[in-house]
Design a protein around this motif. Structure first.
Motif, PDB file in Angstrom:
ATOM      1  N   LEU A  58       0.820  -1.204   0.000  1.00 40.68           N
ATOM      2  CA  LEU A  58       0.000   0.000   0.000  1.00 40.68           C
ATOM      3  C   LEU A  58       0.861   1.265   0.000  1.00 40.68           C
ATOM      4  O   LEU A  58       0.539   2.240  -0.679  1.00 40.68           O
ATOM      5  N   ALA A  59       1.951   1.249   0.735  1.00 32.89           N
ATOM      6  CA  ALA A  59       2.835   2.411   0.803  1.00 32.89           C
ATOM      7  C   ALA A  59       3.494   2.692  -0.549  1.00 32.89           C
ATOM      8  O   ALA A  59       3.640   3.855  -0.934  1.00 32.89           O
ATOM      9  N   TYR A  60       3.886   1.659  -1.265  1.00 28.13           N
ATOM     10  CA  TYR A  60       4.483   1.879  -2.584  1.00 28.13           C
ATOM     11  C   TYR A  60       3.505   2.616  -3.493  1.00 28.13           C
ATOM     12  O   TYR A  60       3.853   3.615  -4.123  1.00 28.13           O
ATOM     13  N   LEU A  61       2.290   2.112  -3.566  1.00 23.34           N
ATOM     14  CA  LEU A  61       1.295   2.723  -4.447  1.00 23.34           C
ATOM     15  C   LEU A  61       1.012   4.173  -4.046  1.00 23.34           C
ATOM     16  O   LEU A  61       0.968   5.066  -4.895  1.00 23.34           O
ATOM     17  N   ALA A  62       0.838   4.406  -2.772  1.00 20.35           N
ATOM     18  CA  ALA A  62       0.538   5.760  -2.301  1.00 20.35           C
ATOM     19  C   ALA A  62       1.714   6.708  -2.533  1.00 20.35           C
ATOM     20  O   ALA A  62       1.530   7.854  -2.967  1.00 20.35           O
ATOM     21  N   ASN A  63       2.921   6.270  -2.256  1.00 19.45           N
ATOM     22  CA  ASN A  63       4.092   7.132  -2.461  1.00 19.45           C
ATOM     23  C   ASN A  63       4.351   7.394  -3.942  1.00 19.45           C
ATOM     24  O   ASN A  63       4.655   8.515  -4.331  1.00 19.45           O
ATOM     25  N   ARG A  64       4.222   6.379  -4.775  1.00 20.83           N
ATOM     26  CA  ARG A  64       4.472   6.558  -6.210  1.00 20.83           C
ATOM     27  C   ARG A  64       3.468   7.527  -6.820  1.00 20.83           C
ATOM     28  O   ARG A  64       3.810   8.394  -7.604  1.00 20.83           O
ATOM     29  N   TYR A  65       2.198   7.378  -6.454  1.00 20.47           N
ATOM     30  CA  TYR A  65       1.159   8.154  -7.122  1.00 20.47           C
ATOM     31  C   TYR A  65       0.710   9.396  -6.359  1.00 20.47           C
ATOM     32  O   TYR A  65      -0.148  10.123  -6.848  1.00 20.47           O
ATOM     33  N   TRP A  66       1.296   9.650  -5.196  1.00 18.99           N
ATOM     34  CA  TRP A  66       0.962  10.876  -4.484  1.00 18.99           C
ATOM     35  C   TRP A  66       2.225  11.634  -4.071  1.00 18.99           C
ATOM     36  O   TRP A  66       2.524  12.694  -4.605  1.00 18.99           O
ATOM     37  N   THR A  67       2.993  11.091  -3.137  1.00 19.47           N
ATOM     38  CA  THR A  67       4.166  11.790  -2.611  1.00 19.47           C
ATOM     39  C   THR A  67       5.159  12.153  -3.708  1.00 19.47           C
ATOM     40  O   THR A  67       5.627  13.276  -3.790  1.00 19.47           O
ATOM     41  N   TYR A  68       5.504  11.188  -4.547  1.00 21.51           N
ATOM     42  CA  TYR A  68       6.542  11.381  -5.554  1.00 21.51           C
ATOM     43  C   TYR A  68       5.972  11.434  -6.970  1.00 21.51           C
ATOM     44  O   TYR A  68       6.657  11.110  -7.931  1.00 21.51           O
ATOM     45  N   ARG A  69       4.740  11.884  -7.121  1.00 25.16           N
ATOM     46  CA  ARG A  69       4.083  11.908  -8.434  1.00 25.16           C
ATOM     47  C   ARG A  69       4.792  12.821  -9.424  1.00 25.16           C
ATOM     48  O   ARG A  69       4.710  12.611 -10.623  1.00 25.16           O
ATOM     49  N   HIS A  70       5.504  13.827  -8.940  1.00 30.37           N
ATOM     50  CA  HIS A  70       6.191  14.755  -9.832  1.00 30.37           C
ATOM     51  C   HIS A  70       7.634  14.338 -10.107  1.00 30.37           C
ATOM     52  O   HIS A  70       8.310  15.000 -10.869  1.00 30.37           O
ATOM     53  N   HIS A  71       8.075  13.272  -9.480  1.00 33.34           N
ATOM     54  CA  HIS A  71       9.439  12.819  -9.703  1.00 33.34           C
ATOM     55  C   HIS A  71       9.502  12.002 -10.983  1.00 33.34           C
ATOM     56  O   HIS A  71       8.509  11.455 -11.449  1.00 33.34           O
ATOM     57  N   THR A  72      10.694  11.917 -11.531  1.00 29.84           N
ATOM     58  CA  THR A  72      10.912  11.150 -12.746  1.00 29.84           C
ATOM     59  C   THR A  72      10.529   9.704 -12.496  1.00 29.84           C
ATOM     60  O   THR A  72      10.896   9.122 -11.482  1.00 29.84           O
ATOM     61  N   ARG A  73       9.802   9.142 -13.422  1.00 28.53           N
ATOM     62  CA  ARG A  73       9.414   7.737 -13.294  1.00 28.53           C
ATOM     63  C   ARG A  73      10.421   6.880 -14.019  1.00 28.53           C
ATOM     64  O   ARG A  73      10.681   7.067 -15.197  1.00 28.53           O
ATOM     65  N   SER A  74      10.975   5.949 -13.288  1.00 29.00           N
ATOM     66  CA  SER A  74      11.871   4.993 -13.926  1.00 29.00           C
ATOM     67  C   SER A  74      11.065   3.708 -14.099  1.00 29.00           C
ATOM     68  O   SER A  74       9.883   3.663 -13.790  1.00 29.00           O
ATOM     69  N   ALA A  75      11.683   2.676 -14.557  1.00 28.41           N
ATOM     70  CA  ALA A  75      10.981   1.420 -14.800  1.00 28.41           C
ATOM     71  C   ALA A  75      10.301   0.939 -13.523  1.00 28.41           C
ATOM     72  O   ALA A  75      10.886   0.986 -12.436  1.00 28.41           O
ATOM     73  N   LEU A  76       9.056   0.512 -13.677  1.00 29.06           N
ATOM     74  CA  LEU A  76       8.284   0.039 -12.536  1.00 29.06           C
ATOM     75  C   LEU A  76       9.029  -1.077 -11.808  1.00 29.06           C
ATOM     76  O   LEU A  76       9.080  -1.093 -10.571  1.00 29.06           O
ATOM     77  N   ARG A  77       9.628  -1.986 -12.543  1.00 26.68           N
ATOM     78  CA  ARG A  77      10.354  -3.101 -11.927  1.00 26.68           C
ATOM     79  C   ARG A  77      11.491  -2.579 -11.053  1.00 26.68           C
ATOM     80  O   ARG A  77      11.713  -3.059  -9.954  1.00 26.68           O
ATOM     81  N   ARG A  78      12.224  -1.571 -11.564  1.00 29.11           N
ATOM     82  CA  ARG A  78      13.330  -0.986 -10.806  1.00 29.11           C
ATOM     83  C   ARG A  78      12.819  -0.360  -9.521  1.00 29.11           C
ATOM     84  O   ARG A  78      13.327  -0.620  -8.441  1.00 29.11           O
ATOM     85  N   GLU A  79      11.802   0.497  -9.646  1.00 27.37           N
ATOM     86  CA  GLU A  79      11.255   1.167  -8.460  1.00 27.37           C
ATOM     87  C   GLU A  79      10.715   0.175  -7.450  1.00 27.37           C
ATOM     88  O   GLU A  79      11.001   0.266  -6.263  1.00 27.37           O
TER      89      GLU A  79
END
Length: 187
Positions: A58-79
Motif C-alpha cells: 500500500l505504501a508503494y502505491l501511495a508514495n508513487r502516485y501521491w508523494t513522488y508523483r512529480h518525480h521522474t518515473r523509472s521502470a516500474l520493476r526498478r522502483e
C-alpha cells in the motif's frame, strides 16, 4: 546568511513531500498496528512480518502516485524492487525491535501486548527515518532540472552520495566538486 536562506529554501521544498510521506506513514502505521495486534496469537515476529508485507504494498502505491508523483518515473520493476528492498531493511529494523523485546527482554504475547506495541512503535520510528532517506535518494528520482533524466540516473552512486552529504553539511571538497562537474558535462 545565504546558507540560512539556502536551508530555508530546501526545507520549503521538502515540506510538502515530508507531509505526504508522513500522512501515508501515519495511515500505514495504524493499519500496521491493527494487523500486528490481530495477528499476535500467531506470534509477534510473524505478525510483524505479515503487517509489513501488507503495508509495504500500500505504501508503494501511495508514495508513487501521491508523494513522488512529480518525480521522474523509472521502470516500474526498478522502483518496485528497490522499494521492497529498502522496506526489507525497514522490516528487519522493525522486526528486530520486536525480536529484542521478545527474546532480549522476555516479553510475552499473552501478558505484554502494550509493551510489544511500544517496542513496535520504536522500531517503526527508526525504520521510517531510514525509508524516507532511501526513497528520496534511490527509489523515486528527482525530476530533471534540464531535461537530462539519463544523466541523473547514470550518475555514479558514490559521487551522488558524496554530493548529497556535502550539501547537507554545506561543504563540498573542491576536487570532488570538479569530478562531479566533469561527470555531468560528459553526458
Amino acid at each position: 546568511m545565504s546558507s540560512a536562506r539556502s536551508l530555508a529554501e530546501r526545507l520549503r521544498h521538502l515540506a510538502p513531500e515530508a507531509l505526504a510521506f508522513g500522512s501515508i506513514g501515519a495511515a500505514n502505521t495504524l493499519l500496521y498496528m491493527a494487523i500486528t495486534w490481530a495477528l499476535l496469537p500467531i506470534g509477534a515476529v510473524k505478525a510483524s512480518v505479515v503487517a509489513t508485507v501488507v503495508t509495504t504494498t500500500l505504501a508503494y502505491l501511495a508514495n508513487r502516485y501521491w508523494t513522488y508523483r512529480h518525480h521522474t518515473r523509472s521502470a516500474l520493476r526498478r522502483e518496485y524492487t528497490l522499494f521492497f528492498g529498502f522496506n526489507l531493511v525497514g522490516m528487519i529494523i522493525q522486526s528486530g525491535a520486536v525480536t529484542i523485546g521478545k527474546y532480549g527482554f522476555g516479553l510475552t504475547e499473552e501478558h505484554d501486548e502494550i509493551l510489544f506495541m511500544g517496542v513496535t512503535l520504536l522500531g517503526i520510528a527508526v525504520a521510517t527515518i531510514f525509508r524516507f532517506w532511501a526513497y528520496r535518494t534511490f527509489v523515486f528520482l528527482k525530476p530533471p532540472v534540464d531535461g537530462h533524466e539519463a544523466t541523473v540516473a547514470e550518475l555514479d552512486v558514490v559521487a551522488g552520495l558524496a554530493e548529497l552529504s556535502a550539501e547537507a553539511d554545506g561543504s563540498l571538497d573542491e576536487e570532488l566538486a570538479k569530478e562531479i562537474d566533469a561527470q555531468r558535462r560528459a553526458v
